[in-house]
Motif scaffolding. Structure first.
Motif, mmCIF file in Angstrom:
data_model
loop_
_atom_site.group_PDB
_atom_site.id
_atom_site.type_symbol
_atom_site.label_atom_id
_atom_site.label_comp_id
_atom_site.label_asym_id
_atom_site.label_seq_id
_atom_site.Cartn_x
_atom_site.Cartn_y
_atom_site.Cartn_z
ATOM 1 N N HIS A 51 0.626 -36.792 145.123
ATOM 2 C CA HIS A 51 1.505 -37.794 144.523
ATOM 3 C C HIS A 51 2.755 -38.386 145.476
ATOM 4 O O HIS A 51 3.630 -38.525 145.131
ATOM 5 N N PHE A 52 2.198 -38.426 146.707
ATOM 6 C CA PHE A 52 3.071 -38.907 147.926
ATOM 7 C C PHE A 52 3.816 -40.405 147.210
ATOM 8 O O PHE A 52 4.861 -40.799 147.851
ATOM 9 N N LYS A 53 2.834 -41.152 146.792
ATOM 10 C CA LYS A 53 3.243 -42.619 146.697
ATOM 11 C C LYS A 53 4.410 -42.542 145.491
ATOM 12 O O LYS A 53 5.352 -43.154 145.675
ATOM 13 N N ASP A 63 9.546 -40.169 154.204
ATOM 14 C CA ASP A 63 9.391 -39.848 155.919
ATOM 15 C C ASP A 63 9.637 -38.495 156.146
ATOM 16 O O ASP A 63 9.044 -37.837 156.781
ATOM 17 N N ARG A 73 -1.852 -36.177 162.296
ATOM 18 C CA ARG A 73 -1.661 -36.878 161.405
ATOM 19 C C ARG A 73 -2.613 -38.103 161.322
ATOM 20 O O ARG A 73 -2.617 -38.878 162.151
ATOM 21 N N LYS A 115 -8.226 -31.475 144.898
ATOM 22 C CA LYS A 115 -6.999 -32.546 144.384
ATOM 23 C C LYS A 115 -7.405 -32.667 142.877
ATOM 24 O O LYS A 115 -6.275 -32.386 142.118
ATOM 25 N N LYS A 159 -5.038 -31.228 139.858
ATOM 26 C CA LYS A 159 -4.480 -32.340 138.769
ATOM 27 C C LYS A 159 -5.019 -32.042 137.474
ATOM 28 O O LYS A 159 -4.151 -32.270 136.490
HETATM 29 N N1 GTP Z 1 7.140 -42.901 153.505
HETATM 30 C C1 GTP Z 1 6.194 -43.198 153.987
HETATM 31 N N2 GTP Z 1 4.851 -43.630 153.286
HETATM 32 C C2 GTP Z 1 3.889 -43.942 154.020
HETATM 33 C C3 GTP Z 1 3.727 -43.882 155.283
HETATM 34 N N3 GTP Z 1 2.312 -44.065 155.463
HETATM 35 C C4 GTP Z 1 1.747 -44.300 154.299
HETATM 36 N N4 GTP Z 1 2.794 -44.386 153.239
HETATM 37 C C5 GTP Z 1 2.678 -44.370 151.955
HETATM 38 O O1 GTP Z 1 1.740 -43.184 151.576
HETATM 39 C C6 GTP Z 1 1.343 -43.363 150.161
HETATM 40 C C7 GTP Z 1 -0.112 -42.783 150.159
HETATM 41 O O2 GTP Z 1 -0.460 -42.948 148.862
HETATM 42 P P1 GTP Z 1 -1.796 -42.292 148.197
HETATM 43 O O3 GTP Z 1 -2.874 -42.494 149.065
HETATM 44 O O4 GTP Z 1 -2.111 -43.059 146.865
HETATM 45 O O5 GTP Z 1 -1.603 -40.926 148.074
HETATM 46 P P2 GTP Z 1 -0.802 -39.974 146.718
HETATM 47 O O6 GTP Z 1 0.234 -40.936 145.881
HETATM 48 O O7 GTP Z 1 -0.555 -38.974 147.246
HETATM 49 O O8 GTP Z 1 -1.860 -39.865 145.657
HETATM 50 P P3 GTP Z 1 -2.761 -38.633 145.530
HETATM 51 O O9 GTP Z 1 -3.307 -38.109 146.789
HETATM 52 O O10 GTP Z 1 -4.315 -38.838 144.714
HETATM 53 O O11 GTP Z 1 -2.205 -37.546 144.883
HETATM 54 C C8 GTP Z 1 1.100 -44.867 150.016
HETATM 55 O O12 GTP Z 1 2.242 -45.351 149.318
HETATM 56 C C9 GTP Z 1 1.690 -45.457 151.553
HETATM 57 O O13 GTP Z 1 2.492 -46.539 151.424
HETATM 58 C C10 GTP Z 1 4.880 -43.295 156.116
HETATM 59 O O14 GTP Z 1 4.544 -43.452 157.309
HETATM 60 N N5 GTP Z 1 6.059 -43.043 155.634
#
Ligand code: GTP
Length: 350
Positions: free
Chosen positions: A223-225, A237, A259, A333, A337
């Motif tokens: 859920h990083f997004k 970040d 990374r 994952k 979930k």
């Molecule tokens: N802050 C930040 N965000 C980043 C960077 N690179 C990519 N992202 C974001 O990382 C997010 C990755 O989203 P997803 O691949 O959907 O991953 P997630 O939300 O963790 O989804 P799940 O893995 O299914 O739990 C996207 O929103 C990208 O915009 C970065 O360098 N910094």
């Protein structure tokens, strides 16, 4: 006279050669060795010395070997800089040229009179080596076995030598920065994907020859997004940097991590079976849970991990290992979930 027209012409020719060598990529230490020799040839009885400042301890250290007597070199090694510390300590401290015509009477040399006398050193002139951003790298000094002051030309030559040396240092630093930028991820400082794949392939081939196991891990934050969207990209970040630090801290020297992009990371564990890789993941999980609280996120942050092992017989290719680890990560994952959805249901029904 050392600074005759002929000498100056010869000096400029030699400096020009050094500049060409810098342009062609000569190492900064080799450049300073050459500059020491050039400056020493101004007059007989002169010895040059280049010291480097350690900015955290504020101490000076030999940068290249020189012809000064060893007991003297050993005595001043690691000396702390200061306004009244010889010529080099003072030149670096004050960021200006410091000249002592007679070491036996100059106040800066009060504590060093015995060792300079024993080393047959009578005079010293030192200039700071200044980088273009204003940082002082160290000092370039000339010692003489006669009490003496430099002529204007001699001082100019010493200053110019220090400046040429500073160009070599800056070029080396810039090349190091470029090399780092080409092989590392800017945000986390980990290896980038290309460099990781090159090193992981070397590791794989080496382990295959010895029939030792290798584990490839694919890790991805959950859920990083949402974290980005809810708390902002800066916090996102910080989370990536923290996760990268934990991944790297738990590795042995022979292992590598990168990374891959976004919130995805790859780890290659040398000579490690799946069981060993699971132990690594569990150490990372523990440490990450402890560290992540420093970010004060109002929600729990977890990650999924997939492991692919290759051992005995013909080894899986690196591409296959990455694909397999990725597939296992997705299974993990999905399980995480599902578990958290069931947990929510339970709470709702209770
Ligand atoms: N802050 C930040 N965000 C980043 C960077 N690179 C990519 N992202 C974001 O990382 C997010 C990755 O989203 P997803 O691949 O959907 O991953 P997630 O939300 O963790 O989804 P799940 O893995 O299914 O739990 C996207 O929103 C990208 O915009 C970065 O360098 N910094």
């Amino acid at each position: 006279m050392g600074t005759s027209q002929k000498f100056l012409l010869d000096y400029f020719r030699r400096c020009q050669k050094v500049l060409s060598r810098i342009a062609l990529g000569a190492d900064a230490k080799a450049v300073f060795s050459e500059l020491q020799t050039i400056v020493e040839s101004m007059e007989p009885g002169r010895t040059a010395s280049v010291l480097q400042l350690n900015p955290s301890t504020k101490t000076l250290h030999s940068y290249v070997s020189n012809r000064l007597p060893k007991p003297y070199v050993d005595a001043i090694e690691g000396i702390e800089i200061g306004e009244f510390v010889g010529c080099c300590g003072a030149a670096v401290y004050l960021a200006q040229t410091v000249i002592a015509e007679d070491l036996q009477t100059h106040p800066n040399w009060r504590l060093f009179r015995d060792i300079t006398k024993a080393a047959n050193l009578e005079a010293c002139w030192s200039v700071p080596i200044e980088l273009s951003d204003g940082h002082i790298f160290g000092s370039f000094a000339i010692y003489s076995n006669e009490k003496s002051l430099p002529t204007d030309e001699e001082l100019e030559i010493l200053t110019m030598a220090a400046h040429i040396g500073s160009v070599a240092i800056e070029k080396t630093l810039l090349e190091e920065k470029l090399r780092f930028a080409a092989t590392h991820d800017v945000l986390t400082g980990l290896l980038n994907r290309t460099q990781f794949e090159m090193l992981a392939e070397k590791m794989r081939a080496h382990l295959e020859r010895r029939q030792l196991s290798m584990s490839l891990l694919f890790l991805d934050l959950n859920h990083f997004k949402d974290i980005n969207d809810q708390y902002g990209h800066d916090l996102g970040d910080d989370l990536l940097i923290l996760f990268a630090k934990v991944l790297a801290n738990e590795l042995r020297e022979s292992d590598i991590v990168c990374r891959r992009g976004g919130d995805e990371f790859l780890v290659a564990l040398s000579g490690t079976s799946k069981q060993g890789a699971e132990m690594y993941v569990s150490r990372v999980r523990k440490c990450f849970a402890k560290e992540v609280v420093t970010l004060k996120l109002p929600r729990k942050v977890e990650f999924a991990a997939g492991i692919a092992e290759t051992a005995s017989g013909p080894y899986l290719s690196l591409d296959r290992l990455i694909i397999k680890a990725d597939q296992n990560m997705y299974k993990h994952k999905a399980q995480m979930k599902k578990r958290s959805a069931e947990e929510m249901d339970r709470r709702f029904l209770e």
